[in-house]
Design a protein around this motif. Structure first.
Motif, PDB file in Angstrom:
ATOM      1  N   LYS A 138       7.926  -6.256  -9.599  1.00 41.14           N
ATOM      2  CA  LYS A 138       6.516  -6.397  -9.245  1.00 41.14           C
ATOM      3  C   LYS A 138       6.239  -7.797  -8.702  1.00 41.14           C
ATOM      4  O   LYS A 138       6.359  -8.795  -9.414  1.00 41.14           O
ATOM      5  N   ASP A 139       5.924  -7.853  -7.438  1.00 42.76           N
ATOM      6  CA  ASP A 139       5.545  -9.093  -6.765  1.00 42.76           C
ATOM      7  C   ASP A 139       4.596  -8.664  -5.656  1.00 42.76           C
ATOM      8  O   ASP A 139       5.030  -8.113  -4.643  1.00 42.76           O
ATOM      9  N   THR A 140       3.318  -8.910  -5.849  1.00 42.87           N
ATOM     10  CA  THR A 140       2.307  -8.333  -4.962  1.00 42.87           C
ATOM     11  C   THR A 140       2.573  -8.664  -3.497  1.00 42.87           C
ATOM     12  O   THR A 140       2.573  -7.770  -2.640  1.00 42.87           O
ATOM     13  N   THR A 141       2.822  -9.919  -3.185  1.00 43.09           N
ATOM     14  CA  THR A 141       3.035 -10.301  -1.789  1.00 43.09           C
ATOM     15  C   THR A 141       4.248  -9.605  -1.209  1.00 43.09           C
ATOM     16  O   THR A 141       4.194  -9.011  -0.120  1.00 43.09           O
ATOM     17  N   SER A 142       5.363  -9.666  -1.925  1.00 46.01           N
ATOM     18  CA  SER A 142       6.599  -9.035  -1.455  1.00 46.01           C
ATOM     19  C   SER A 142       6.433  -7.530  -1.322  1.00 46.01           C
ATOM     20  O   SER A 142       6.909  -6.919  -0.346  1.00 46.01           O
ATOM     21  N   ASN A 143       5.757  -6.906  -2.288  1.00 42.96           N
ATOM     22  CA  ASN A 143       5.568  -5.456  -2.261  1.00 42.96           C
ATOM     23  C   ASN A 143       4.709  -5.024  -1.078  1.00 42.96           C
ATOM     24  O   ASN A 143       5.004  -4.023  -0.413  1.00 42.96           O
ATOM     25  N   LEU A 170       5.185   4.304   2.753  1.00 44.15           N
ATOM     26  CA  LEU A 170       4.888   4.384   4.191  1.00 44.15           C
ATOM     27  C   LEU A 170       3.724   5.313   4.514  1.00 44.15           C
ATOM     28  O   LEU A 170       3.435   5.530   5.692  1.00 44.15           O
ATOM     29  N   ASN A 171       3.076   5.836   3.502  1.00 44.25           N
ATOM     30  CA  ASN A 171       2.157   6.956   3.709  1.00 44.25           C
ATOM     31  C   ASN A 171       1.150   6.994   2.564  1.00 44.25           C
ATOM     32  O   ASN A 171       1.517   7.360   1.438  1.00 44.25           O
ATOM     33  N   PRO A 172      -0.116   6.624   2.809  1.00 39.99           N
ATOM     34  CA  PRO A 172      -1.110   6.637   1.731  1.00 39.99           C
ATOM     35  C   PRO A 172      -1.274   7.999   1.055  1.00 39.99           C
ATOM     36  O   PRO A 172      -1.429   8.067  -0.172  1.00 39.99           O
ATOM     37  N   ALA A 173      -1.237   9.082   1.824  1.00 43.51           N
ATOM     38  CA  ALA A 173      -1.407  10.415   1.232  1.00 43.51           C
ATOM     39  C   ALA A 173      -0.206  10.789   0.372  1.00 43.51           C
ATOM     40  O   ALA A 173      -0.358  11.395  -0.686  1.00 43.51           O
ATOM     41  N   ARG A 174       0.996  10.422   0.829  1.00 48.94           N
ATOM     42  CA  ARG A 174       2.208  10.721   0.084  1.00 48.94           C
ATOM     43  C   ARG A 174       2.180  10.068  -1.296  1.00 48.94           C
ATOM     44  O   ARG A 174       2.707  10.599  -2.269  1.00 48.94           O
ATOM     45  N   ASP A 175       1.570   8.877  -1.399  1.00 46.67           N
ATOM     46  CA  ASP A 175       1.579   8.157  -2.669  1.00 46.67           C
ATOM     47  C   ASP A 175       0.332   8.436  -3.508  1.00 46.67           C
ATOM     48  O   ASP A 175       0.436   8.787  -4.687  1.00 46.67           O
ATOM     49  N   LEU A 176      -0.838   8.288  -2.909  1.00 53.96           N
ATOM     50  CA  LEU A 176      -2.069   8.383  -3.690  1.00 53.96           C
ATOM     51  C   LEU A 176      -2.380   9.815  -4.096  1.00 53.96           C
ATOM     52  O   LEU A 176      -2.850  10.063  -5.218  1.00 53.96           O
ATOM     53  N   GLY A 177      -2.135  10.789  -3.198  1.00 55.99           N
ATOM     54  CA  GLY A 177      -2.405  12.181  -3.556  1.00 55.99           C
ATOM     55  C   GLY A 177      -1.632  12.622  -4.790  1.00 55.99           C
ATOM     56  O   GLY A 177      -2.220  13.095  -5.780  1.00 55.99           O
ATOM     57  N   PRO A 178      -0.300  12.485  -4.817  1.00 54.26           N
ATOM     58  CA  PRO A 178       0.456  12.831  -6.015  1.00 54.26           C
ATOM     59  C   PRO A 178       0.108  11.959  -7.223  1.00 54.26           C
ATOM     60  O   PRO A 178       0.161  12.432  -8.363  1.00 54.26           O
ATOM     61  N   ARG A 179      -0.240  10.694  -7.002  1.00 54.77           N
ATOM     62  CA  ARG A 179      -0.619   9.838  -8.134  1.00 54.77           C
ATOM     63  C   ARG A 179      -1.876  10.373  -8.818  1.00 54.77           C
ATOM     64  O   ARG A 179      -2.007  10.322 -10.052  1.00 54.77           O
ATOM     65  N   ALA A 188      -1.473   0.865  -7.256  1.00 56.89           N
ATOM     66  CA  ALA A 188      -1.722   1.999  -6.358  1.00 56.89           C
ATOM     67  C   ALA A 188      -2.305   1.610  -5.000  1.00 56.89           C
ATOM     68  O   ALA A 188      -2.130   2.345  -4.018  1.00 56.89           O
ATOM     69  N   TRP A 189      -2.983   0.463  -4.915  1.00 53.88           N
ATOM     70  CA  TRP A 189      -3.585   0.076  -3.621  1.00 53.88           C
ATOM     71  C   TRP A 189      -2.526  -0.353  -2.610  1.00 53.88           C
ATOM     72  O   TRP A 189      -2.748  -0.237  -1.392  1.00 53.88           O
ATOM     73  N   ILE A 190      -1.380  -0.818  -3.070  1.00 48.59           N
ATOM     74  CA  ILE A 190      -0.371  -1.367  -2.156  1.00 48.59           C
ATOM     75  C   ILE A 190       0.202  -0.297  -1.229  1.00 48.59           C
ATOM     76  O   ILE A 190       0.309  -0.526  -0.010  1.00 48.59           O
ATOM     77  N   VAL A 235      -1.251   2.150  -0.122  1.00 44.59           N
ATOM     78  CA  VAL A 235      -2.344   2.599   0.747  1.00 44.59           C
ATOM     79  C   VAL A 235      -2.640   1.539   1.807  1.00 44.59           C
ATOM     80  O   VAL A 235      -2.627   1.811   3.011  1.00 44.59           O
ATOM     81  N   VAL A 236      -2.862   0.315   1.377  1.00 43.26           N
ATOM     82  CA  VAL A 236      -3.248  -0.762   2.291  1.00 43.26           C
ATOM     83  C   VAL A 236      -2.071  -1.220   3.150  1.00 43.26           C
ATOM     84  O   VAL A 236      -2.212  -1.425   4.363  1.00 43.26           O
ATOM     85  N   GLY A 237      -0.883  -1.370   2.526  1.00 42.01           N
ATOM     86  CA  GLY A 237       0.288  -1.839   3.262  1.00 42.01           C
ATOM     87  C   GLY A 237       0.614  -0.980   4.476  1.00 42.01           C
ATOM     88  O   GLY A 237       0.771  -1.511   5.594  1.00 42.01           O
ATOM     89  N   PRO A 238       0.724   0.340   4.323  1.00 43.81           N
ATOM     90  CA  PRO A 238       1.022   1.181   5.488  1.00 43.81           C
ATOM     91  C   PRO A 238      -0.037   1.123   6.585  1.00 43.81           C
ATOM     92  O   PRO A 238       0.305   1.180   7.775  1.00 43.81           O
ATOM     93  N   ILE A 239      -1.291   1.004   6.212  1.00 45.92           N
ATOM     94  CA  ILE A 239      -2.338   0.920   7.233  1.00 45.92           C
ATOM     95  C   ILE A 239      -2.207  -0.372   8.030  1.00 45.92           C
ATOM     96  O   ILE A 239      -2.309  -0.378   9.263  1.00 45.92           O
ATOM     97  N   ILE A 240      -1.936  -1.483   7.343  1.00 45.16           N
ATOM     98  CA  ILE A 240      -1.719  -2.751   8.055  1.00 45.16           C
ATOM     99  C   ILE A 240      -0.508  -2.643   8.967  1.00 45.16           C
ATOM    100  O   ILE A 240      -0.532  -3.084  10.122  1.00 45.16           O
ATOM    101  N   GLY A 241       0.573  -2.045   8.461  1.00 43.75           N
ATOM    102  CA  GLY A 241       1.767  -1.866   9.277  1.00 43.75           C
ATOM    103  C   GLY A 241       1.506  -1.043  10.524  1.00 43.75           C
ATOM    104  O   GLY A 241       2.023  -1.343  11.605  1.00 43.75           O
ATOM    105  N   ALA A 242       0.678  -0.004  10.391  1.00 49.45           N
ATOM    106  CA  ALA A 242       0.343   0.833  11.542  1.00 49.45           C
ATOM    107  C   ALA A 242      -0.451   0.053  12.575  1.00 49.45           C
ATOM    108  O   ALA A 242      -0.214   0.156  13.787  1.00 49.45           O
TER     109      ALA A 242
END
Length: 233
Positions: free
Chosen positions: A128-133, A184-193, A212-214, A216-223
């Motif tokens: 767990k390392d917020t920036t790295s994650n 890589l996919n907010p729905a893939r992670d948050l939906g099952p969570r 749980a926010w990582i 979601v937010v990380g993939p959107i920034i990457g896109a």
């Protein structure tokens, strides 16, 4: 409605096969137990390709809110379709996870480790390392979207691009996925969570909602970054 059903069905298949391979590797007493990370990455690559082939005649087969947002930013989708697509993707992910639970229910009952149970629903960091994650999820999704956009520049035979994206998922998993599990996919992670919180499973623990926010937010920034870089092509 046909396009929305395509996004729903494709994301359902994505989670059924993708989290299905994770459940097979992680949960006890399966025939694939402890078969390792390479099996998981291969399974996820196949899951993406199969889901895209199934849904590709119904919808654009985004199967991922980050992809939908990226395509809309790039001018390939009307913004009015973005929210309906994302809702369909989340619904598909949640139903797909229920099917994974039904498939592996005896093995969930045999599992005593809450972390292993959660791993079959959603991703989590090795350290767990917020920036790295966050960087991990940004980079993985950036490579995914930039490659998808770049494939559109080539005159590929029908279906070859889908195979290429499936192979790409394996490559991202092997190269970059070991740190966070490469959602890589907010729905893939948050939906099952969300389904992890709702499905009655003994010993399941909590859903690690602080993380749980990582995914979601990380993939959107990457896109978004992929769209910016692709605009220079």
């Amino acid at each position: 409605m046909k396009e929305l059903f395509g996004e729903f069905l494709g994301t359902l298949i994505l989670i059924l096969l993708g989290n299905g391979v994770v459940a097979g590797v992680v949960l006890p007493k399966t025939k694939s137990h402890n078969s390792g990370w390479i099996v998981i990455t291969l399974g996820w690559g196949i899951a993406v390709a199969v889901a895209a082939f199934i849904s590709g005649k119904l919808s654009p087969a985004h199967l991922n809110p980050a992809v939908t947002i990226g395509v809309a930013l790039n001018g390939g989708l009307a913004w009015a379709s973005v929210i309906p697509y994302i809702i369909a993707q989340f619904a598909g992910a949640m139903v797909g996870q229920v099917l994974v639970w039904l498939q592996f229910k005896p093995h969930y009952l045999a599992e005593k480790n809450p972390g292993n149970i959660l791993a079959t629903f959603s991703t989590g960091p090795a350290i767990k390392d917020t920036t790295s994650n966050v960087i991990s999820e940004i980079l993985g999704t950036f490579v995914l979207l930039l490659t998808i956009f770049a494939l559109g520049l080539y005159d590929l035979q029908a279906g070859l691009g889908t195979f290429a994206v499936g192979s790409l998922i394996v490559g991202i998993g092997l190269s970059l996925g070991g740190t966070t599990g490469y959602a890589l996919n907010p729905a893939r992670d948050l939906g099952p969570r969300i389904m992890h919180s709702l499905i009655p499973i003994p010993n399941k623990g909590d859903g690690d909602w602080g993380y749980a926010w990582i995914p979601v937010v990380g993939p959107i920034i990457g896109a978004v970054l992929a769209v910016v870089v692709f605009s220079m092509f």
